[in-house]
Design a protein around this motif. Structure first.
Motif, PDB file in Angstrom:
ATOM      1  N   GLU A 265     -18.942  15.695 -10.867  1.00  0.00           N
ATOM      2  CA  GLU A 265     -19.635  15.297  -9.658  1.00  0.00           C
ATOM      3  C   GLU A 265     -20.965  14.892  -9.679  1.00  0.00           C
ATOM      4  O   GLU A 265     -21.812  15.035 -10.657  1.00  0.00           O
ATOM      5  CB  GLU A 265     -19.684  16.661  -8.623  1.00  0.00           C
ATOM      6  CG  GLU A 265     -19.875  16.496  -7.147  1.00  0.00           C
ATOM      7  CD  GLU A 265     -18.721  15.381  -6.616  1.00  0.00           C
ATOM      8  OE1 GLU A 265     -19.260  14.065  -6.725  1.00  0.00           O
ATOM      9  OE2 GLU A 265     -17.822  15.808  -5.956  1.00  0.00           O
ATOM     10  N   LYS A 266     -21.517  13.988  -8.687  1.00  0.00           N
ATOM     11  CA  LYS A 266     -22.849  13.504  -8.759  1.00  0.00           C
ATOM     12  C   LYS A 266     -24.045  14.692  -8.713  1.00  0.00           C
ATOM     13  O   LYS A 266     -23.775  15.526  -8.241  1.00  0.00           O
ATOM     14  CB  LYS A 266     -23.313  12.497  -7.651  1.00  0.00           C
ATOM     15  CG  LYS A 266     -22.168  11.134  -8.046  1.00  0.00           C
ATOM     16  CD  LYS A 266     -22.663  10.471  -9.128  1.00  0.00           C
ATOM     17  CE  LYS A 266     -21.991   8.943  -9.050  1.00  0.00           C
ATOM     18  NZ  LYS A 266     -20.473   9.063  -9.241  1.00  0.00           N
ATOM     19  N   LEU A 267     -24.858  14.526  -9.344  1.00  0.00           N
ATOM     20  CA  LEU A 267     -26.165  15.327  -9.230  1.00  0.00           C
ATOM     21  C   LEU A 267     -26.598  15.631  -7.810  1.00  0.00           C
ATOM     22  O   LEU A 267     -27.013  16.898  -7.364  1.00  0.00           O
ATOM     23  CB  LEU A 267     -27.366  14.790 -10.073  1.00  0.00           C
ATOM     24  CG  LEU A 267     -27.619  15.218 -11.677  1.00  0.00           C
ATOM     25  CD1 LEU A 267     -28.416  14.197 -12.054  1.00  0.00           C
ATOM     26  CD2 LEU A 267     -27.916  16.633 -11.637  1.00  0.00           C
ATOM     27  N   LEU A 268     -26.668  14.471  -6.971  1.00  0.00           N
ATOM     28  CA  LEU A 268     -26.614  14.693  -5.624  1.00  0.00           C
ATOM     29  C   LEU A 268     -26.012  16.032  -4.809  1.00  0.00           C
ATOM     30  O   LEU A 268     -26.460  16.636  -3.898  1.00  0.00           O
ATOM     31  CB  LEU A 268     -26.433  13.320  -4.707  1.00  0.00           C
ATOM     32  CG  LEU A 268     -26.739  13.252  -3.249  1.00  0.00           C
ATOM     33  CD1 LEU A 268     -28.193  13.358  -3.183  1.00  0.00           C
ATOM     34  CD2 LEU A 268     -26.274  11.979  -2.738  1.00  0.00           C
ATOM     35  N   ALA A 269     -25.041  16.282  -5.195  1.00  0.00           N
ATOM     36  CA  ALA A 269     -24.184  17.359  -4.716  1.00  0.00           C
ATOM     37  C   ALA A 269     -24.951  18.657  -4.835  1.00  0.00           C
ATOM     38  O   ALA A 269     -24.376  19.555  -3.983  1.00  0.00           O
ATOM     39  CB  ALA A 269     -22.825  17.407  -5.389  1.00  0.00           C
ATOM     40  N   ASP A 270     -25.740  18.853  -5.902  1.00  0.00           N
ATOM     41  CA  ASP A 270     -26.535  20.175  -6.121  1.00  0.00           C
ATOM     42  C   ASP A 270     -27.954  19.980  -5.835  1.00  0.00           C
ATOM     43  O   ASP A 270     -28.642  19.428  -6.901  1.00  0.00           O
ATOM     44  CB  ASP A 270     -26.036  20.494  -7.667  1.00  0.00           C
ATOM     45  CG  ASP A 270     -26.492  21.925  -7.982  1.00  0.00           C
ATOM     46  OD1 ASP A 270     -27.616  22.297  -7.626  1.00  0.00           O
ATOM     47  OD2 ASP A 270     -25.954  22.596  -8.916  1.00  0.00           O
TER      48      ASP A 270
ATOM     49  N   PRO B   2     -19.992   8.760  -2.557  1.00  0.00           N
ATOM     50  CA  PRO B   2     -18.826   9.203  -2.680  1.00  0.00           C
ATOM     51  C   PRO B   2     -18.606  10.368  -3.637  1.00  0.00           C
ATOM     52  O   PRO B   2     -19.295  10.478  -4.503  1.00  0.00           O
ATOM     53  CB  PRO B   2     -17.726   8.066  -3.237  1.00  0.00           C
ATOM     54  CG  PRO B   2     -18.683   7.034  -3.807  1.00  0.00           C
ATOM     55  CD  PRO B   2     -19.954   7.293  -3.267  1.00  0.00           C
ATOM     56  N   THR B   3     -17.884  11.346  -3.335  1.00  0.00           N
ATOM     57  CA  THR B   3     -17.512  12.357  -4.275  1.00  0.00           C
ATOM     58  C   THR B   3     -16.863  11.943  -5.310  1.00  0.00           C
ATOM     59  O   THR B   3     -16.363  10.606  -5.557  1.00  0.00           O
ATOM     60  CB  THR B   3     -16.929  13.468  -3.378  1.00  0.00           C
ATOM     61  OG1 THR B   3     -15.437  12.685  -2.925  1.00  0.00           O
ATOM     62  CG2 THR B   3     -17.379  14.135  -2.381  1.00  0.00           C
ATOM     63  N   ALA B   4     -16.723  12.681  -6.367  1.00  0.00           N
ATOM     64  CA  ALA B   4     -16.109  12.375  -7.812  1.00  0.00           C
ATOM     65  C   ALA B   4     -14.559  11.838  -7.381  1.00  0.00           C
ATOM     66  O   ALA B   4     -14.118  10.953  -8.010  1.00  0.00           O
ATOM     67  CB  ALA B   4     -15.996  13.383  -8.671  1.00  0.00           C
ATOM     68  N   SER B   5     -13.753  12.499  -6.456  1.00  0.00           N
ATOM     69  CA  SER B   5     -12.507  12.023  -6.022  1.00  0.00           C
ATOM     70  C   SER B   5     -12.472  10.977  -5.409  1.00  0.00           C
ATOM     71  O   SER B   5     -11.153  10.170  -5.653  1.00  0.00           O
ATOM     72  CB  SER B   5     -11.945  13.163  -5.330  1.00  0.00           C
ATOM     73  OG  SER B   5     -12.591  13.197  -4.028  1.00  0.00           O
ATOM     74  N   GLY B   6     -13.414  10.366  -4.906  1.00  0.00           N
ATOM     75  CA  GLY B   6     -13.504   9.262  -4.079  1.00  0.00           C
ATOM     76  C   GLY B   6     -13.032   9.376  -2.497  1.00  0.00           C
ATOM     77  O   GLY B   6     -12.975   8.340  -1.845  1.00  0.00           O
ATOM     78  N   TYR B   7     -12.308  10.617  -2.460  1.00  0.00           N
ATOM     79  CA  TYR B   7     -11.934  10.674  -0.792  1.00  0.00           C
ATOM     80  C   TYR B   7     -12.899  11.393  -0.067  1.00  0.00           C
ATOM     81  O   TYR B   7     -12.763  11.396   1.305  1.00  0.00           O
ATOM     82  CB  TYR B   7     -10.581  11.677  -0.932  1.00  0.00           C
ATOM     83  CG  TYR B   7      -9.646  11.012  -1.772  1.00  0.00           C
ATOM     84  CD1 TYR B   7      -8.886   9.974  -1.194  1.00  0.00           C
ATOM     85  CD2 TYR B   7      -9.199  11.602  -2.961  1.00  0.00           C
ATOM     86  CE1 TYR B   7      -7.537   9.642  -2.029  1.00  0.00           C
ATOM     87  CE2 TYR B   7      -8.136  11.154  -3.637  1.00  0.00           C
ATOM     88  CZ  TYR B   7      -7.468  10.012  -3.234  1.00  0.00           C
ATOM     89  OH  TYR B   7      -6.279   9.496  -4.057  1.00  0.00           O
ATOM     90  N   GLY B   8     -14.013  11.849  -0.523  1.00  0.00           N
ATOM     91  CA  GLY B   8     -14.987  12.313   0.482  1.00  0.00           C
ATOM     92  C   GLY B   8     -16.235  11.741   0.228  1.00  0.00           C
ATOM     93  O   GLY B   8     -16.365  10.765  -0.553  1.00  0.00           O
ATOM     94  N   ARG B   9     -17.433  12.353   0.958  1.00  0.00           N
ATOM     95  CA  ARG B   9     -18.707  11.930   0.848  1.00  0.00           C
ATOM     96  C   ARG B   9     -19.631  12.962   0.540  1.00  0.00           C
ATOM     97  O   ARG B   9     -19.422  13.968   1.260  1.00  0.00           O
ATOM     98  CB  ARG B   9     -19.171  10.894   2.124  1.00  0.00           C
ATOM     99  CG  ARG B   9     -18.365   9.477   2.179  1.00  0.00           C
ATOM    100  CD  ARG B   9     -18.701   8.589   1.306  1.00  0.00           C
ATOM    101  NE  ARG B   9     -17.733   7.388   1.367  1.00  0.00           N
ATOM    102  CZ  ARG B   9     -16.872   7.098   0.735  1.00  0.00           C
ATOM    103  NH1 ARG B   9     -16.130   8.081   0.078  1.00  0.00           N
ATOM    104  NH2 ARG B   9     -16.211   5.977   1.209  1.00  0.00           N
ATOM    105  N   LEU B  10     -20.576  12.843  -0.050  1.00  0.00           N
ATOM    106  CA  LEU B  10     -21.722  13.877  -0.314  1.00  0.00           C
ATOM    107  C   LEU B  10     -22.359  14.308   0.600  1.00  0.00           C
ATOM    108  O   LEU B  10     -22.804  13.253   1.517  1.00  0.00           O
ATOM    109  CB  LEU B  10     -22.414  13.733  -1.629  1.00  0.00           C
ATOM    110  CG  LEU B  10     -21.813  13.518  -2.932  1.00  0.00           C
ATOM    111  CD1 LEU B  10     -22.455  13.183  -4.123  1.00  0.00           C
ATOM    112  CD2 LEU B  10     -20.905  14.947  -3.186  1.00  0.00           C
ATOM    113  N   PRO B  11     -22.997  15.251   0.991  1.00  0.00           N
ATOM    114  CA  PRO B  11     -23.663  15.621   1.997  1.00  0.00           C
ATOM    115  C   PRO B  11     -25.046  15.058   2.271  1.00  0.00           C
ATOM    116  O   PRO B  11     -25.593  14.701   1.040  1.00  0.00           O
ATOM    117  CB  PRO B  11     -23.714  17.155   2.182  1.00  0.00           C
ATOM    118  CG  PRO B  11     -22.758  17.686   1.514  1.00  0.00           C
ATOM    119  CD  PRO B  11     -22.487  16.617   0.282  1.00  0.00           C
ATOM    120  N   VAL B  12     -25.716  14.781   3.104  1.00  0.00           N
ATOM    121  CA  VAL B  12     -26.785  14.038   3.292  1.00  0.00           C
ATOM    122  C   VAL B  12     -27.913  15.209   2.904  1.00  0.00           C
ATOM    123  O   VAL B  12     -28.077  16.317   3.591  1.00  0.00           O
ATOM    124  CB  VAL B  12     -27.121  13.496   4.606  1.00  0.00           C
ATOM    125  CG1 VAL B  12     -28.645  12.728   4.875  1.00  0.00           C
ATOM    126  CG2 VAL B  12     -26.334  12.530   5.173  1.00  0.00           C
TER     127      VAL B  12
END
Length: 340
Positions: free
Chosen positions: A128-133, A182-192
């Motif tokens: 997952e992108k660093l942005l997720a954490d 996008p999230t790693a799966s490509g189906y969602g979006r990471l929170p702002v």
């Protein structure tokens, strides 16, 4: 409006950062030859991973090693050959800069990828992108700040007569703020992320650069570039694609100029389409200036003419033509008051 002083000469023009080719000596020689008033340290992404915008800055990170995976750059357990390659590319670039800039005095622009663009580009070990954490972003920001300041110190040591302008490239910042990464799966979006946190990270970097004696700037060529956010965070120059600046941004541009923020106006296509009458490239800037109502005499001091984005994907002939078009456009802006 009070008299503003800008750290570049009147009628300046420069590049955004990347240029075509793989030879740093030739690239630096060309930049200093064609951009004598405001040269920049060129980036050569054609060399591959580690010379790209993200990899170049990732190699500056302190105690945060990364590596290349098929999906892109990812946090690693320990430094490996990918980081070594990125640092080797940068070292050779700095060697070329030092050799070519002997006796140079004046403004010099260097570029680094910003924290939020790195957070939206570099993956955690989970994929997952660093942005997720948020904790990972905080660690990234601290590592990035230390690494960028070390880079600034190294450039200053090699070019002691330079007045450094540090351009922080944030092409992904609008996507971060819009929640469209996008999230790693490509189906969602990471929170702002919290907007206060976004601004605080930017302010920490811009403030540290100012304390180090450099002029902090930012570049974002997206149509929805957050100009007010960058200004409030302490950017003293902002690079935008001027062909995308419509009347809806006039107030933000006007406020920035009133506060002494310089505008690096991208007006020349970065790949193909240089106008046959290069001075016409700056028509969007003229129209903007007319709408915001500033004195024509300020135009060529507050505005630096650039290509719309980096020239790394351009053919060499186009890159040369684009810089020449920028030169003629900057001259046209200087001559604007004489035609009034």
């Amino acid at each position: 409006m009070t008299e503003q002083r800008y750290p570049w000469p009147e009628a300046s023009y420069t590049g955004v950062g990347s240029v075509p080719g793989t030879d740093p000596e030739e690239a630096v020689r060309t930049v200093f030859g064609e951009l004598p008033d405001l040269p920049h340290l060129p980036e050569l992404p054609e060399r591959g991973a580690g010379a790209d915008m993200v990899g170049r800055t990732a190699g500056m990170l302190v105690e945060l090693p990364v590596e290349v995976r098929p999906s892109g750059w990812r946090v690693a357990l320990r430094p490996g050959r990918d980081v070594q390659r990125a640092r080797s590319f940068l070292s050779r670039d700095l060697d070329a800069l030092e050799d070519e800039s002997q006796g140079f005095e004046g403004p010099l622009k260097i570029q680094v990828a910003g924290v939020w663009t790195l957070a939206a580009s570099v993956e955690l070990r989970s994929g997952e992108k660093l942005l997720a954490d948020s904790g990972a972003v905080a660690d990234l920001a601290a590592s990035h700040l230390e690494g960028v300041l070390a880079h600034v110190g190294e450039v200053r040591k090699r070019v002691p007569g330079a007045e450094l302008l540090v351009q922080v490239d944030e092409p992904s910042l609008p996507a971060v703020l819009a929640g469209s990464v996008p999230t790693a799966s490509g189906y969602g979006r990471l929170p702002v992320p919290d907007r206060v946190t976004v601004e605080a990270r930017l302010r920490d970097l811009f403030g540290a650069l100012s304390e180090a004696g450099a002029v902090p700037g930012a570049h974002c060529c997206a149509a929805d570039a957050p100009l007010d956010l960058l200004r409030r965070s302490g950017a003293r120059a902002v690079g935008l694609d001027a062909t995308l600046i419509g009347p809806s941004l006039d107030d933000e541009v006007g406020t920035a100029i009133e506060n002494g923020v310089g505008l690096f106006a991208g007006v020349v296509a970065s790949a193909g389409g240089v106008l046959s009458a290069p001075a016409a490239n700056v028509d969007p800037v003229r129209e903007l200036w007319s709408r915001v109502g500033f004195a024509p005499e300020l135009l060529s001091r507050a505005v630096v003419v650039t290509p719309s984005c980096g020239l790394g994907r351009a053919q060499p002939d186009h890159a040369r033509a684009a810089i020449e078009a920028c030169r003629q456009g900057a001259r046209a802006l200087r001559e604007e008051p004489r035609r009034q």
